[in-house]
Design a protein around this motif. Structure first.
Motif, PDB file in Angstrom:
ATOM      1  N   UNK A  82       0.860  -1.184   0.000  1.00 15.15           N
ATOM      2  CA  UNK A  82       0.000   0.000   0.000  1.00 15.15           C
ATOM      3  C   UNK A  82       0.894   1.232   0.000  1.00 15.15           C
ATOM      4  N   UNK A  83       0.620   2.178  -0.895  1.00 15.37           N
ATOM      5  CA  UNK A  83       1.520   3.304  -1.094  1.00 15.37           C
ATOM      6  C   UNK A  83       0.753   4.611  -1.159  1.00 15.37           C
ATOM      7  N   UNK A  84       1.282   5.635  -0.487  1.00 18.87           N
ATOM      8  CA  UNK A  84       0.842   7.013  -0.681  1.00 18.87           C
ATOM      9  C   UNK A  84       2.083   7.864  -0.940  1.00 18.87           C
ATOM     10  N   UNK A  85       1.868   9.051  -1.468  1.00 16.36           N
ATOM     11  CA  UNK A  85       2.953  10.013  -1.636  1.00 16.36           C
ATOM     12  C   UNK A  85       2.951  10.979  -0.460  1.00 16.36           C
ATOM     13  N   UNK A  86       3.990  11.825  -0.379  1.00 13.72           N
ATOM     14  CA  UNK A  86       4.109  12.792   0.704  1.00 13.72           C
ATOM     15  C   UNK A  86       4.364  14.185   0.178  1.00 13.72           C
ATOM     16  N   UNK A  87       4.499  15.143   1.082  1.00  9.67           N
ATOM     17  CA  UNK A  87       4.575  16.540   0.678  1.00  9.67           C
ATOM     18  C   UNK A  87       5.842  16.887  -0.093  1.00  9.67           C
ATOM     19  N   UNK A  88       6.850  16.036  -0.070  1.00 11.39           N
ATOM     20  CA  UNK A  88       8.061  16.281  -0.853  1.00 11.39           C
ATOM     21  C   UNK A  88       8.043  15.519  -2.180  1.00 11.39           C
ATOM     22  N   UNK A  89       6.966  14.815  -2.464  1.00 12.97           N
ATOM     23  CA  UNK A  89       6.804  14.080  -3.722  1.00 12.97           C
ATOM     24  C   UNK A  89       5.927  14.901  -4.666  1.00 12.97           C
ATOM     25  N   UNK A 118      -9.564  -9.143   7.573  1.00  8.69           N
ATOM     26  CA  UNK A 118     -10.743  -8.549   8.201  1.00  8.69           C
ATOM     27  C   UNK A 118     -10.620  -7.037   8.382  1.00  8.69           C
ATOM     28  N   UNK A 119      -9.510  -6.461   7.964  1.00 10.07           N
ATOM     29  CA  UNK A 119      -9.237  -5.055   8.229  1.00 10.07           C
ATOM     30  C   UNK A 119      -9.457  -4.200   6.988  1.00 10.07           C
ATOM     31  N   UNK A 120      -9.842  -2.947   7.231  1.00  8.06           N
ATOM     32  CA  UNK A 120     -10.004  -1.942   6.188  1.00  8.06           C
ATOM     33  C   UNK A 120      -8.754  -1.082   6.152  1.00  8.06           C
ATOM     34  N   UNK A 121      -8.171  -0.878   4.965  1.00 11.55           N
ATOM     35  CA  UNK A 121      -7.002  -0.022   4.793  1.00 11.55           C
ATOM     36  C   UNK A 121      -7.420   1.224   4.033  1.00 11.55           C
ATOM     37  N   UNK A 122      -7.109   2.394   4.585  1.00  3.02           N
ATOM     38  CA  UNK A 122      -7.394   3.682   3.944  1.00  3.02           C
ATOM     39  C   UNK A 122      -6.121   4.514   3.929  1.00  3.02           C
ATOM     40  N   UNK A 123      -5.957   5.329   2.892  1.00  2.35           N
ATOM     41  CA  UNK A 123      -4.782   6.177   2.795  1.00  2.35           C
ATOM     42  C   UNK A 123      -5.150   7.638   2.611  1.00  2.35           C
ATOM     43  N   UNK A 124      -4.266   8.528   3.109  1.00  8.37           N
ATOM     44  CA  UNK A 124      -4.481   9.963   2.949  1.00  8.37           C
ATOM     45  C   UNK A 124      -3.131  10.672   3.021  1.00  8.37           C
ATOM     46  N   UNK A 125      -2.798  11.443   1.983  1.00  9.63           N
ATOM     47  CA  UNK A 125      -1.444  11.963   1.831  1.00  9.63           C
ATOM     48  C   UNK A 125      -1.249  13.411   2.270  1.00  9.63           C
ATOM     49  N   UNK A 126      -2.304  14.223   2.324  1.00  6.55           N
ATOM     50  CA  UNK A 126      -2.112  15.661   2.554  1.00  6.55           C
ATOM     51  C   UNK A 126      -1.623  15.963   3.966  1.00  6.55           C
ATOM     52  N   UNK A 127      -0.835  17.055   4.070  1.00 10.79           N
ATOM     53  CA  UNK A 127      -0.330  17.550   5.347  1.00 10.79           C
ATOM     54  C   UNK A 127      -0.771  18.997   5.514  1.00 10.79           C
ATOM     55  N   UNK A 128      -0.803  19.518   6.750  1.00  5.44           N
ATOM     56  CA  UNK A 128      -1.103  20.940   6.942  1.00  5.44           C
ATOM     57  C   UNK A 128      -0.007  21.817   6.342  1.00  5.44           C
ATOM     58  N   UNK A 135       3.615  22.781  -2.809  1.00  2.00           N
ATOM     59  CA  UNK A 135       2.322  22.704  -2.142  1.00  2.00           C
ATOM     60  C   UNK A 135       1.423  21.589  -2.685  1.00  2.00           C
ATOM     61  N   UNK A 136       1.949  20.696  -3.513  1.00  2.00           N
ATOM     62  CA  UNK A 136       1.128  19.654  -4.135  1.00  2.00           C
ATOM     63  C   UNK A 136       0.304  18.862  -3.124  1.00  2.00           C
ATOM     64  N   UNK A 137       0.902  18.557  -1.973  1.00  5.69           N
ATOM     65  CA  UNK A 137       0.244  17.699  -0.988  1.00  5.69           C
ATOM     66  C   UNK A 137       0.023  18.438   0.320  1.00  5.69           C
TER      67      UNK A 137
END
Length: 289
Positions: A82-89, A118-128, A135-137
């Motif tokens: 499972x992959x998300x990007x970050x504010x430097x990507x 049995x588990x749910x996986x959710x992702x969220x990349x944005x930061x304050x 500012x992409x993320x």
């Protein structure tokens, strides 16, 4: 019996040695799943000014080819990735990440849901909002307030098109409400880039720093994410972003109510890996390789 251990890493920032260590570890220990929590690529701002070739070479030659080799070698032991990007990507890399997800090497998790047993996986990349100019993320947190010394999402650089309305009015708080509508959270695993505010995971090295004669808050995590955890009590949350926090607080984990929160960010040269069993998160360990 299939291994139930999962690995979590974050903030590798394109360092090849860390990726090689990660690939070797996966071959040796064959985890059930791997979570990659953003800031995975060489500097996003560098690529805005130098062109996209560095990015595309890295994603194809390091990420895609590396995971494809693992998939071929491990066969049925290949982990769910499972992959998300970050504010430097840079966000312009997102479409390539999504296209490769469709080939089955990983699941692109930002604003998406998946099942892991049995588990749910959710992702969220944005930061304050941060002091950085890419500012992409980045999004406002719970309102259009920006901490002293930080730059708003309405300023800075973007590598992908975004509307002025989205820059001005989007918030992390609203996004999380939309992401989790009608979703039971007691068995949810959330893959975030930002840590929750005022925890062991969001402590920045800002001691004594001032802006306009006011001291800066040393806790720089997301208020929206903290409130979301307090109210929804998901099973487990995974975070990165603030490299020095574990060194400054002495801990890479925290607990908000019943929810365990882990950070894999690290400011040393090693690869930091959080190893955990989803059914027993309290027994998680951090390994520096």
């Amino acid at each position: 019996m299939k291994n139930t251990t999962c690995f979590f890493v974050s903030d590798l920032h394109g360092h090849l040695v860390r990726y090689h260590k990660l690939f070797d570890l996966i071959v040796r220990e064959r985890p059930l799943a791997l979570f990659l929590g953003g800031d995975l690529l060489p500097s996003g701002l560098l690529n805005i000014f130098s062109g996209s070739q560095v990015y595309h070479d890295f994603i194809e030659q390091v990420l895609h080819q590396g995971f494809a080799r693992l998939q071929h070698e491990l066969e049925e032991d290949y982990p769910q990735v499972y992959i998300i990007l970050g504010n430097d990507d840079g966000k312009f890399a997102e479409q390539q990440i999504i296209a490769l997800a469709e080939q089955g090497v990983w699941h692109y998790a930002h604003n998406r849901h998946f099942s892991l047993g049995d588990f749910l996986v959710c992702g969220y990349a944005y930061v304050p909002p941060t002091p950085f100019t890419l500012k992409d993320w980045e999004r406002y947190d719970v309102s259009r307030y920006v901490d002293p010394g930080c730059t708003s999402p309405e300023e800075g650089y973007y590598s992908a098109l975004i509307s002025d309305d989205a820059k001005r009015w989007s918030t992390i708080q609203h996004d999380l409400q939309q992401l989790t509508v009608s979703k039971p959270l007691e068995k949810a695993i959330f893959l975030f880039h930002a840590p929750p505010y005022d925890t062991n995971l969001d402590r920045a090295a800002l001691d004594g720093n001032m802006f306009d004669n006011a001291p800066l808050d040393v806790h720089v995590g997301s208020i929206a994410i903290r409130r979301f955890i307090q109210q929804g009590q998901p099973h487990l949350t995974l975070h990165g972003h603030i490299h020095e926090s574990a060194r400054l607080t002495g801990d890479w984990r925290d607990q908000i109510g019943k929810t365990w929160c882990f950070s894999a960010a690290h400011d040393g040269p090693e690869l930091a890996v959080i190893a955990f069993d989803v059914a027993r998160p309290a027994q998680a360990v951090r390994r520096l390789l």
